[in-house]
Design a protein around this motif. Structure first.
Motif, mmCIF file in Angstrom:
data_model
loop_
_atom_site.group_PDB
_atom_site.id
_atom_site.type_symbol
_atom_site.label_atom_id
_atom_site.label_comp_id
_atom_site.label_asym_id
_atom_site.label_seq_id
_atom_site.Cartn_x
_atom_site.Cartn_y
_atom_site.Cartn_z
ATOM 1 N N MET A 1 0.844 -1.180 0.000
ATOM 2 C CA MET A 1 0.000 0.000 0.000
ATOM 3 C C MET A 1 0.890 1.243 0.000
ATOM 4 O O MET A 1 1.897 1.293 0.691
ATOM 5 C CB MET A 1 -0.893 -0.010 1.234
ATOM 6 C CG MET A 1 -1.901 1.086 1.192
ATOM 7 S SD MET A 1 -3.432 0.719 2.045
ATOM 8 C CE MET A 1 -3.996 -0.724 1.183
ATOM 9 N N ASN B 1 -2.170 6.407 4.898
ATOM 10 C CA ASN B 1 -1.723 5.038 4.649
ATOM 11 C C ASN B 1 -2.984 4.190 4.540
ATOM 12 O O ASN B 1 -3.581 3.822 5.555
ATOM 13 C CB ASN B 1 -0.816 4.540 5.779
ATOM 14 C CG ASN B 1 -0.233 3.172 5.496
ATOM 15 O OD1 ASN B 1 -0.359 2.634 4.396
ATOM 16 N ND2 ASN B 1 0.410 2.601 6.491
ATOM 17 N N GLY B 2 -3.414 3.922 3.304
ATOM 18 C CA GLY B 2 -4.638 3.152 3.097
ATOM 19 C C GLY B 2 -5.852 3.899 3.610
ATOM 20 O O GLY B 2 -6.153 4.995 3.158
ATOM 21 N N GLU B 3 -6.521 3.316 4.584
ATOM 22 C CA GLU B 3 -7.727 3.924 5.156
ATOM 23 C C GLU B 3 -7.441 4.595 6.495
ATOM 24 O O GLU B 3 -8.344 4.801 7.303
ATOM 25 C CB GLU B 3 -8.821 2.859 5.322
ATOM 26 C CG GLU B 3 -9.328 2.306 3.997
ATOM 27 C CD GLU B 3 -9.913 3.387 3.091
ATOM 28 O OE1 GLU B 3 -10.721 4.205 3.571
ATOM 29 O OE2 GLU B 3 -9.538 3.424 1.899
#
Length: 114
Positions: free
Chosen positions: A1, A97-99
């Motif tokens: 990610m 970072n991602g969600e």
């Protein structure tokens, strides 16, 4: 990610946060948001991830904040639009970072989402 940082190279906290990410082996996608302002949709996503209201993401001591009379505005859409048109109003740095997302204030706070 991919980790993304909304970065202002002139900001010491932003530079420190970027250096900290790199020290931990993370080479983030760097968005110099003053050159490439986020859209209203992007700001909405950041607000959701950060669990903040628009005013909480704004630098209220900036001259633009006063000049635009933003202290008197309560409409969410208008506050977000002000940040898209005047990205300098956005607090920085923001790391995603991602969600998960956080403000790099202090810079070490970003380690929580890696």
């Amino acid at each position: 990610m991919t980790v993304r940082i909304y970065h202002n190279p002139r900001c010491s906290k932003s530079r420190q946060t970027l250096a900290l990410l790199r020290e931990h082996g993370v080479e983030p996608d760097i968005v110099e948001y003053l050159k490439t302002p986020p859209s209203a949709t992007e700001i909405e996503r950041l607000l959701t991830l950060l669990e903040l209201e628009p005013r909480e993401l704004m630098r209220r001591k900036e001259q633009e904040y006063r000049d635009l009379g933003l202290a008197e505005i309560s409409d969410r859409g208008r506050l977000i639009q002000a940040m898209t048109e005047h990205p300098r109003l956005m607090e920085r740095p923001i790391v995603v970072n991602g969600e998960r997302a956080t403000l790099g204030r202090p810079p070490e706070q970003v380690l929580e989402i890696l």
